[in-house]
Write an enzyme that holds these catalytic residues in place. Structure first.
Site, PDB file in Angstrom:
ATOM      1  N   GLY A   8       0.849  -1.202   0.000  1.00  0.00           N
ATOM      2  CA  GLY A   8       0.000   0.000   0.000  1.00  0.00           C
ATOM      3  C   GLY A   8       0.874   1.238   0.000  1.00  0.00           C
ATOM      4  N   GLY A  11      -0.075   5.103  -1.097  1.00  0.00           N
ATOM      5  CA  GLY A  11      -0.997   5.959  -0.354  1.00  0.00           C
ATOM      6  C   GLY A  11      -0.284   7.066   0.412  1.00  0.00           C
ATOM      7  N   GLN A  12      -1.084   7.772   1.217  1.00  0.00           N
ATOM      8  CA  GLN A  12      -0.568   8.959   1.913  1.00  0.00           C
ATOM      9  C   GLN A  12       0.577   8.607   2.869  1.00  0.00           C
ATOM     10  OE1 GLN A  12      -3.221  10.708   4.742  1.00  0.00           O
ATOM     11  NE2 GLN A  12      -2.233  12.722   4.682  1.00  0.00           N
ATOM     12  N   ASP A  34       2.128  -1.761  -4.381  1.00  0.00           N
ATOM     13  CA  ASP A  34       0.766  -1.223  -4.344  1.00  0.00           C
ATOM     14  C   ASP A  34      -0.038  -1.952  -5.412  1.00  0.00           C
ATOM     15  OD1 ASP A  34      -0.351   1.614  -2.996  1.00  0.00           O
ATOM     16  OD2 ASP A  34      -1.533   0.859  -4.686  1.00  0.00           O
ATOM     17  N   ASP A  52      -1.349  -7.034  -5.108  1.00  0.00           N
ATOM     18  CA  ASP A  52      -2.635  -6.958  -4.417  1.00  0.00           C
ATOM     19  C   ASP A  52      -2.471  -7.823  -3.171  1.00  0.00           C
ATOM     20  OD1 ASP A  52      -5.188  -7.261  -3.476  1.00  0.00           O
ATOM     21  OD2 ASP A  52      -6.077  -7.826  -5.408  1.00  0.00           O
ATOM     22  N   TYR A 142     -15.029   0.621   8.732  1.00  0.00           N
ATOM     23  CA  TYR A 142     -13.582   0.792   8.908  1.00  0.00           C
ATOM     24  C   TYR A 142     -13.195   0.578  10.384  1.00  0.00           C
ATOM     25  CZ  TYR A 142      -9.185   3.560   8.918  1.00  0.00           C
ATOM     26  OH  TYR A 142      -7.901   4.008   9.063  1.00  0.00           O
ATOM     27  N   LYS A 146     -10.861  -2.284  12.019  1.00  0.00           N
ATOM     28  CA  LYS A 146      -9.638  -1.958  12.760  1.00  0.00           C
ATOM     29  C   LYS A 146      -9.694  -2.544  14.174  1.00  0.00           C
ATOM     30  CE  LYS A 146      -7.170   0.173   9.693  1.00  0.00           C
ATOM     31  NZ  LYS A 146      -5.968  -0.475   9.177  1.00  0.00           N
TER      32      LYS A 146
HETATM   33  C1  AKB Z   1      -9.901   8.384   8.226  1.00  0.00           C
HETATM   34  O1  AKB Z   1     -10.341   9.549   8.345  1.00  0.00           O
HETATM   35  O2  AKB Z   1     -10.577   7.421   7.856  1.00  0.00           O
HETATM   36  C2  AKB Z   1      -8.452   8.139   8.585  1.00  0.00           C
HETATM   37  C3  AKB Z   1      -8.311   7.667  10.000  1.00  0.00           C
HETATM   38  C4  AKB Z   1      -8.559   8.595  11.113  1.00  0.00           C
HETATM   39  O3  AKB Z   1      -7.990   6.535  10.207  1.00  0.00           O
HETATM   40  N1  AKB Z   1      -7.687   9.318   8.375  1.00  0.00           N
END
Ligand code: AKB
Length: 316
Positions: A8, A11-12, A34, A52, A142, A146
């Site tokens: 990855g 990404g940022q 990536d 991937d 998300y 996590k």
């Molecule tokens: C998001 O906004 O989804 C991310 C994070 C806080 O994990 N920047």
């Protein structure tokens, strides 16, 4: 010592992490990867492989062939995008993690970095100075991925001795590469628009305080955690780390110190609900104690560096 693979990397975080790791270990020791087939422009000078993370066979082959011993797994869908593609977000965020954890369980690799997020917290979590261990009832796909991932990391460490380390990143602010699909992205976008047109419409309301951090601090935290002696890494779910906390209104004021005519308007969208479920600021006592974490960037310092460096021609 084996090589380091960053998954990855386009990404940022990945873009800057690859550069930092290559300058620490040497370019020949770091492989950026990536899902994009073309090498991202900022990684042209580095070893790059299209990968991937869901392709377990290719991942295993690459790791064995290149004698990789450490993986930084950054591939994920962030909070806002994950709400639009819940099934794929769950698959990418969880199966990707299992593919990497299992390589360590099978002793193919020695060490893993996997990022968690302030998104593990939810509306029932204490909002101010959120403790390391507290109520966690995330309400986003998300955040759920996590939180589950954190528990799996701790499980693999406990049951199989896997050396996996993790940080709960706050919103990250940087100018090298644009963030993609997060709820905290406004705090990066705002700089491009401040320089380009002198105005910005925020998708979060003016008093929404969120934990944030300048990327240089985040990269230093990541490398320091990975360099810490294993016995000092007492938390094997994920560490709270704190940098700066501000609202869109406070950020606007700080930008106006440099661009007095800068103006902001507010048009909250679905991301407001996500932001409202997250803490205002988090407590990082454990990271400070276990591996001497200390942020270097204040709001003022971050704003100055961002305004000096963002390339406003990159946005429409
Ligand atoms: C998001 O906004 O989804 C991310 C994070 C806080 O994990 N920047």
């Amino acid at each position: 010592m084996g090589k380091v693979l960053v998954i990855g990397a386009g990404g940022q975080i990945g873009t800057e992490l690859v550069i930092a790791l290559a300058s620490k270990l040497g370019k020949e020791q770091v492989i950026a990867s990536d899902v994009k087939s073309e090498t991202p422009s900022s990684l042209q000078e580095y070893q790059y492989v299209q990968l991937d993370v869901l392709d377990k066979e290719k991942l295993t082959h690459l790791v064995k062939e290149q004698k990789v011993s450490t993986i930084y797994l950054l591939a994920a869908l962030l909070s806002a995008t994950a709400e639009k593609h819940p099934a794929f977000a769950w698959q990418l965020n969880m199966d990707g993690l299992f593919n990497v954890l299992n390589l360590a369980k099978e002793k193919v690799i020695d060490k893993i970095f996997w990022p968690s997020s302030i998104a593990v917290f939810g509306p029932t979590t204490p909002k101010d100075n959120t403790p390391q261990r507290t109520i966690m009832e995330p309400t986003t796909v998300y955040g759920i991925s996590k939180q589950a991932g954190e528990q799996w990391c701790a499980y693999y460490h406990e049951k199989y001795g896997v050396d996996v380390r993790s940080i709960r990143y706050p919103g990250l602010i940087s100018y090298t590469s644009l963030p993609g699909g997060g709820t905290t992205d406004y705090a990066v976008d705002i700089f491009y628009h401040a320089k380009k047109s002198g105005k910005y419409t925020s998708f979060l309301s003016k008093d929404t305080a969120l934990p944030m951090m300048y990327m240089e601090d985040a990269i230093r935290a990541t490398i320091n955690l990975m360099d810490a002696p294993a016995e000092n890494v007492r938390i094997r779910t994920s560490y709270n780390i704190s940098g700066i906390s501000f609202t869109p209104k406070e950020l606007t004021k700080a930008i106006q110190q440099h661009i007095p005519n800068f103006s902001i308007s507010y048009s909250p969208d679905f991301r407001q609900v996500i932001a409202d479920s997250w803490p205002n600021a988090i407590d990082d006592t454990h990271a400070k104690k276990d591996w001497q974490w200390e942020p270097h960037f204040s709001l003022e310092k971050m704003v100055k560096v961002m305004l000096e460096n963002v390339d406003e021609t990159k946005v429409d």
